[in-house]
Write an enzyme that holds these catalytic residues in place. Structure first.
Site, PDB file in Angstrom:
ATOM      1  N   ASN A  80       0.857  -1.180   0.000  1.00  0.00           N
ATOM      2  CA  ASN A  80       0.000   0.000   0.000  1.00  0.00           C
ATOM      3  C   ASN A  80       0.893   1.230   0.000  1.00  0.00           C
ATOM      4  O   ASN A  80       1.468   1.583   1.026  1.00  0.00           O
ATOM      5  CB  ASN A  80      -0.897  -0.055   1.250  1.00  0.00           C
ATOM      6  CG  ASN A  80      -1.780   1.165   1.390  1.00  0.00           C
ATOM      7  OD1 ASN A  80      -1.844   2.002   0.488  1.00  0.00           O
ATOM      8  ND2 ASN A  80      -2.466   1.263   2.518  1.00  0.00           N
ATOM      9  N   LYS A  82       0.130   4.247  -0.362  1.00  0.00           N
ATOM     10  CA  LYS A  82      -0.529   5.419   0.228  1.00  0.00           C
ATOM     11  C   LYS A  82      -0.282   6.658  -0.646  1.00  0.00           C
ATOM     12  O   LYS A  82      -0.197   6.538  -1.854  1.00  0.00           O
ATOM     13  CB  LYS A  82      -0.071   5.607   1.683  1.00  0.00           C
ATOM     14  CG  LYS A  82      -0.251   4.310   2.497  1.00  0.00           C
ATOM     15  CD  LYS A  82      -0.093   4.490   3.975  1.00  0.00           C
ATOM     16  CE  LYS A  82      -0.270   3.143   4.672  1.00  0.00           C
ATOM     17  NZ  LYS A  82      -0.190   3.222   6.117  1.00  0.00           N
ATOM     18  N   HIS A 164      -9.530   1.073   4.790  1.00  0.00           N
ATOM     19  CA  HIS A 164      -8.269   1.295   5.492  1.00  0.00           C
ATOM     20  C   HIS A 164      -8.470   2.268   6.651  1.00  0.00           C
ATOM     21  O   HIS A 164      -9.275   3.198   6.558  1.00  0.00           O
ATOM     22  CB  HIS A 164      -7.219   1.846   4.525  1.00  0.00           C
ATOM     23  CG  HIS A 164      -5.850   1.847   5.117  1.00  0.00           C
ATOM     24  ND1 HIS A 164      -5.416   2.826   5.961  1.00  0.00           N
ATOM     25  CD2 HIS A 164      -4.845   0.947   5.030  1.00  0.00           C
ATOM     26  CE1 HIS A 164      -4.186   2.533   6.369  1.00  0.00           C
ATOM     27  NE2 HIS A 164      -3.818   1.403   5.811  1.00  0.00           N
ATOM     28  N   GLU A 166      -6.846   4.683   7.698  1.00  0.00           N
ATOM     29  CA  GLU A 166      -6.643   6.109   7.419  1.00  0.00           C
ATOM     30  C   GLU A 166      -7.884   6.719   6.774  1.00  0.00           C
ATOM     31  O   GLU A 166      -8.202   7.884   6.998  1.00  0.00           O
ATOM     32  CB  GLU A 166      -5.384   6.286   6.553  1.00  0.00           C
ATOM     33  CG  GLU A 166      -4.129   6.090   7.399  1.00  0.00           C
ATOM     34  CD  GLU A 166      -2.974   5.424   6.687  1.00  0.00           C
ATOM     35  OE1 GLU A 166      -2.957   5.374   5.447  1.00  0.00           O
ATOM     36  OE2 GLU A 166      -2.062   4.927   7.397  1.00  0.00           O
ATOM     37  N   GLU A 225      -5.463  -5.063  10.406  1.00  0.00           N
ATOM     38  CA  GLU A 225      -4.445  -4.043  10.644  1.00  0.00           C
ATOM     39  C   GLU A 225      -4.783  -3.285  11.919  1.00  0.00           C
ATOM     40  O   GLU A 225      -5.560  -2.313  11.881  1.00  0.00           O
ATOM     41  CB  GLU A 225      -4.398  -3.058   9.474  1.00  0.00           C
ATOM     42  CG  GLU A 225      -4.070  -3.687   8.146  1.00  0.00           C
ATOM     43  CD  GLU A 225      -3.520  -2.647   7.171  1.00  0.00           C
ATOM     44  OE1 GLU A 225      -2.388  -2.811   6.738  1.00  0.00           O
ATOM     45  OE2 GLU A 225      -4.219  -1.662   6.892  1.00  0.00           O
ATOM     46  N   GLY A 231       2.213   2.161  10.721  1.00  0.00           N
ATOM     47  CA  GLY A 231       3.145   3.274  10.579  1.00  0.00           C
ATOM     48  C   GLY A 231       3.807   3.700  11.870  1.00  0.00           C
ATOM     49  O   GLY A 231       4.424   4.758  11.934  1.00  0.00           O
ATOM     50  N   SER A 271       3.263  -2.095  10.378  1.00  0.00           N
ATOM     51  CA  SER A 271       4.700  -2.113  10.655  1.00  0.00           C
ATOM     52  C   SER A 271       5.383  -3.432  10.273  1.00  0.00           C
ATOM     53  O   SER A 271       6.356  -3.829  10.894  1.00  0.00           O
ATOM     54  CB  SER A 271       4.976  -1.751  12.121  1.00  0.00           C
ATOM     55  OG  SER A 271       4.551  -0.417  12.382  1.00  0.00           O
TER      56      SER A 271
HETATM   57  P1  PGA Z   1       2.712   0.294   7.613  1.00  0.00           P
HETATM   58  O1  PGA Z   1       1.260   0.480   6.982  1.00  0.00           O
HETATM   59  O2  PGA Z   1       3.278  -0.997   7.052  1.00  0.00           O
HETATM   60  O3  PGA Z   1       3.491   1.488   7.189  1.00  0.00           O
HETATM   61  O4  PGA Z   1       2.538   0.213   9.096  1.00  0.00           O
HETATM   62  C1  PGA Z   1       0.423  -0.619   6.758  1.00  0.00           C
HETATM   63  C2  PGA Z   1      -0.875  -0.157   6.141  1.00  0.00           C
HETATM   64  O5  PGA Z   1      -1.379   0.907   6.519  1.00  0.00           O
HETATM   65  O6  PGA Z   1      -1.443  -0.844   5.274  1.00  0.00           O
END
Ligand code: PGA
Length: 315
Positions: A80, A82, A164, A166, A225, A231, A271
């Site tokens: 992803n 983003k 997601h 976010e 997740e 993140g 992460s």
């Molecule tokens: P990350 O994000 O690996 O940077 O923690 C995962 C995601 O949001 O899909």
């Protein structure tokens, strides 16, 4: 139509990010199903007592030991990207991915920002499929700023990431809205990477995953997740991830069908990096990963994809 929704019953037994445990059995609630048509999000809640799940499934699986894959689906790794990248950085990333050696028995998908999808589609090896990071709830038209599922298909996307955290917590999308998107995208034959996952305060209150409406279980990959792990560098432990994955799979077995439970890929995100993916992959209900930050580095993403070998060794 099977539906999944957001509500979860508090419990005190879930392990928090620092692996605390407590006494009473957790109740996983929030998976729901409905016989409503694709265009509605009517649903009812269905509670799952994960204490039962844990004693009937997780511990049995642990004792089997040598089984590293509870599901029958192919290992799945999504990147992803983003809202990251430029034409130049994406050119480099694509070139790194094209030259990487990838294990054959893994489905690999990357999700570039919309504006770079065409560039990626035209330069990336066909070995890797493309996901969008969002899609509109229905057919296109007078919806400024939106992208329709039909347009995604037209440009060569096979997948879309929906729900997601976010989009939920920063943009404010709710279950109903996400459910409509999922229904429409699936109806257009896009695969849906359906994200679920709890906030830190929800986990501390004993809630593990939030889920939302989906119209059918074909063509869905569930990405668990935990929001506190996205993140942040605070990856869930393999045990924490496995605990939730097995609960999701058992819910599918009980409420949809054993066949769907077996074939649905339940992937972990939050992460994941080149250093921790192998340990996570060894867990039998972890069928792959959704990777954010580390998917922007071709070599690291390839290592994560190839962590399927850890699963094979564990098996
Ligand atoms: P990350 O994000 O690996 O940077 O923690 C995962 C995601 O949001 O899909």
């Amino acid at each position: 139509m099977a539906m999944i929704s957001t509500y979860l019953t508090p419990s005190s037994q879930l392990s928090g990010p620092k692996s605390s445990t407590a006494a009473s059995p957790p109740l996983f609630s929030g998976l729901r199903r409905s016989s409503a048509s694709l265009s509605t999000t009517q649903s009812f809640f269905h509670s799952v007592n994960s204490h039962t799940l844990r004693s009937s499934s997780s511990s049995n699986r642990t004792s089997r030991g040598i089984v590293a894959m509870a599901g029958s689906g192919k290992f799945f790794v999504g990147g992803n990207w983003k809202c990251n990248g430029t034409k130049d950085s994406i050119k480099q990333l694509v070139s790194d991915l094209n030259s990487a050696t990838l294990e054959p028995d893994v489905d690999v998908v990357v999700g570039p920002p919309f504006v770079y999808i065409d560039q990626v589609k035209n330069s990336l090896t066909d070995r890797i499929e493309i996901a969008a990071q969002n899609s509109w709830i229905g057919k296109g038209g007078a919806f400024t700023g939106e992208i329709s599922a039909e347009q995604l298909k037209d440009i060569g996307c096979k997948w879309v990431i929906l729900g997601h955290s976010e989009r939920r917590h920063v943009i404010g999308e709710d279950d109903q809205f996400i459910g409509k998107k999922a229904a429409y995208a699936l109806g257009q034959d896009l695969g849906v990477i359906a994200c679920i996952g709890e906030l830190l305060e929800e986990r501390e209150a004993g809630k593990t995953f939030d889920v939302y409406a989906v119209p059918s279980w074909d063509n869905i990959v569930i990405a668990y997740e935990p929001v506190w792990a996205i993140g942040t560098g605070k990856v869930a432990s393999p045990e924490q991830a496995q605990e939730v994955h097995v609960a999701v799979r058992d819910w599918l077995a009980k409420n949809v069908s054993p066949e769907v439970a077996s074939k649905t890929r339940i992937i972990y995100g939050g992460s994941v990096n080149a250093g921790n993916s192998a340990e996570l992959a060894k867990k039998e209900d972890i069928d792959g990963f959704l990777v954010g930050g580390a998917s922007l580095k071709g070599a690291d993403f390839a290592t994560i994809i190839n962590s399927v070998t850890a699963k094979k060794v564990a098996a």
